[in-house]
Design an enzyme around this catalytic site. Sequence first.
Site, PDB file in Angstrom:
ATOM      1  N   HIS A  72       0.832  -1.205   0.000  1.00 58.27           N
ATOM      2  CA  HIS A  72       0.000   0.000   0.000  1.00 58.27           C
ATOM      3  C   HIS A  72       0.866   1.254   0.000  1.00 58.27           C
ATOM      4  O   HIS A  72       1.900   1.291   0.653  1.00 58.27           O
ATOM      5  CB  HIS A  72      -0.911   0.029   1.231  1.00 58.27           C
ATOM      6  N   TYR A 200      -8.908   5.217   8.426  1.00 58.29           N
ATOM      7  CA  TYR A 200      -8.965   5.523   9.861  1.00 58.29           C
ATOM      8  C   TYR A 200     -10.002   6.622  10.028  1.00 58.29           C
ATOM      9  O   TYR A 200      -9.850   7.700   9.447  1.00 58.29           O
ATOM     10  CB  TYR A 200      -7.620   6.036  10.371  1.00 58.29           C
ATOM     11  N   PRO A 292      -3.218  -0.203  19.059  1.00 60.24           N
ATOM     12  CA  PRO A 292      -3.004  -0.631  17.675  1.00 60.24           C
ATOM     13  C   PRO A 292      -3.178   0.471  16.622  1.00 60.24           C
ATOM     14  O   PRO A 292      -2.913   0.238  15.440  1.00 60.24           O
ATOM     15  CB  PRO A 292      -4.052  -1.736  17.474  1.00 60.24           C
ATOM     16  N   LYS A 296       1.968  -0.522  15.100  1.00 66.20           N
ATOM     17  CA  LYS A 296       3.398  -0.645  15.383  1.00 66.20           C
ATOM     18  C   LYS A 296       3.800  -1.933  16.126  1.00 66.20           C
ATOM     19  O   LYS A 296       4.992  -2.268  16.164  1.00 66.20           O
ATOM     20  CB  LYS A 296       3.869   0.554  16.235  1.00 66.20           C
ATOM     21  N   TYR A 384       4.465   6.319  10.188  1.00 69.31           N
ATOM     22  CA  TYR A 384       3.627   5.165   9.847  1.00 69.31           C
ATOM     23  C   TYR A 384       4.415   4.127   9.057  1.00 69.31           C
ATOM     24  O   TYR A 384       4.332   2.920   9.340  1.00 69.31           O
ATOM     25  CB  TYR A 384       2.404   5.642   9.036  1.00 69.31           C
TER      26      TYR A 384
END
Length: 390
Positions: A72, A200, A292, A296, A384
């Site tokens: 991604h 998200y 979560p 990570k 990220y």
Amino acid sequence: MRTQVGIVGAGPAGLMLSHLLHLEGVGSVVLEARSRDHVERRVRAGVLEQGSVDLLVENGVGDRLNREGAVHQGINLQFDGERHRVPMTELTGRTITIYGQQEVVKDLVAARLAAGADIRFEVSDVRLDGLAADEPVIRFRHRGRAEEVRCDFVAGCDGFHGVCRDAVPAGVLRAYERGYPFAWLGVLARAAPAIDELVYCNHPAGFALYSLRSPEISRLYLQVRPDEDLAGWPDRRIWDELHRRLETGDGWVVNEGPVLEKGVTPMRSVVVEPMQWRRLYLAGDAVHIVPPTGAKGMNLALADVRLLGQGFAAWYAHRGTDLLDDYSRTALRRVWRAQHFSWWMTSMLHRFAEDDPYQERLQLSQLRYVVSSRAYATSLAENYVGLPTV
Ligand code: APR
Ligand code: PHB
């Protein structure tokens, strides 16, 4: 029984460490409380940083990951009824790969067993002795018999509820913690994901996350109360809530399908320092956990054992102690960066109180800033996808 490194726990940390040691010619025994079937089926997170992918591929355990993992290049942040893409690869040059943690575990177990590794599943009563005298012994029960492994070092990779951390005398370790007033209800469903990249979502009813595992399998999460009883969440209620939080009214819909698995994950941030005492080295969830939201957990576990593997390799190659001596200090730099990032993502995306309009406005302002400032978006993206070093 004698080995060089006694490893407690066959999660990503313990298995990867055993594999890395094997490649360096260092022997290990892995002791795991649960069955092979159990560890291979346990549904956990699924985002691998590029550095984690590189580690698996470079060490010969990335074939299936390369074939089946989904690469991604961005994620979406959704708030105030609108979806915004953070183009991570454009901003950082790096990607993430979606591949379930249990698939990583399956690949590592297969590689270790193919190489003749000694992995004992379903052990019980694991106890560490001899640490103060620098003569570690791991005592345990297996198939009804009391057994022991004498070793040069113990690697405590036994997760947050493990026993290794407790073998350190009181007063040596210090825990830094933060609790959150919510949990995640996660479902794995046989449904084609209606998205190409993760979403998200900050919603007045609470956070939601749309993730996936494959073109046929969706992975979805909802913020729920910390003590939420799954019995109160029949599948219909879960889908209704996912529709409510994730859909924005433009005709796009969350695809439904049979629920294959569901569970509630509590949310906590914890770091235990230092990550070593005498000949006991702790790695992964055994010494730190993150909520979560930053994806990570598995990446930190792999980063820890990469360092630890290098440390043990240097010790066995030329009795080099520098890397082992620096293990905790070096690992904790990455751990704390991930702690901050996970806390930050969590704080920006969840509803913390029934009624706190001031905080909701702050969150929306922060989210708007993240998606409109290249500098802020780059900060999110580089954390990220994983910072190479911190
Ligand atoms: N004896 C032997 N094994 C044990 C014991 C014990 N007393 N206690 C726990 N274990 C095993 C667990 O059954 C588990 O298989 O240790 C393993 C720890 O694995 P993980 O919990 O997966 O931890 P880790 O390898 O550090 O990986 C961290 O897992 O929980 C996720 O979000 C987390 O993605 C992160 C990753
Ligand atoms: C998952 O796919 O399980 C997942 C993805 C992103 C997260 C957490 C979990 O932040």
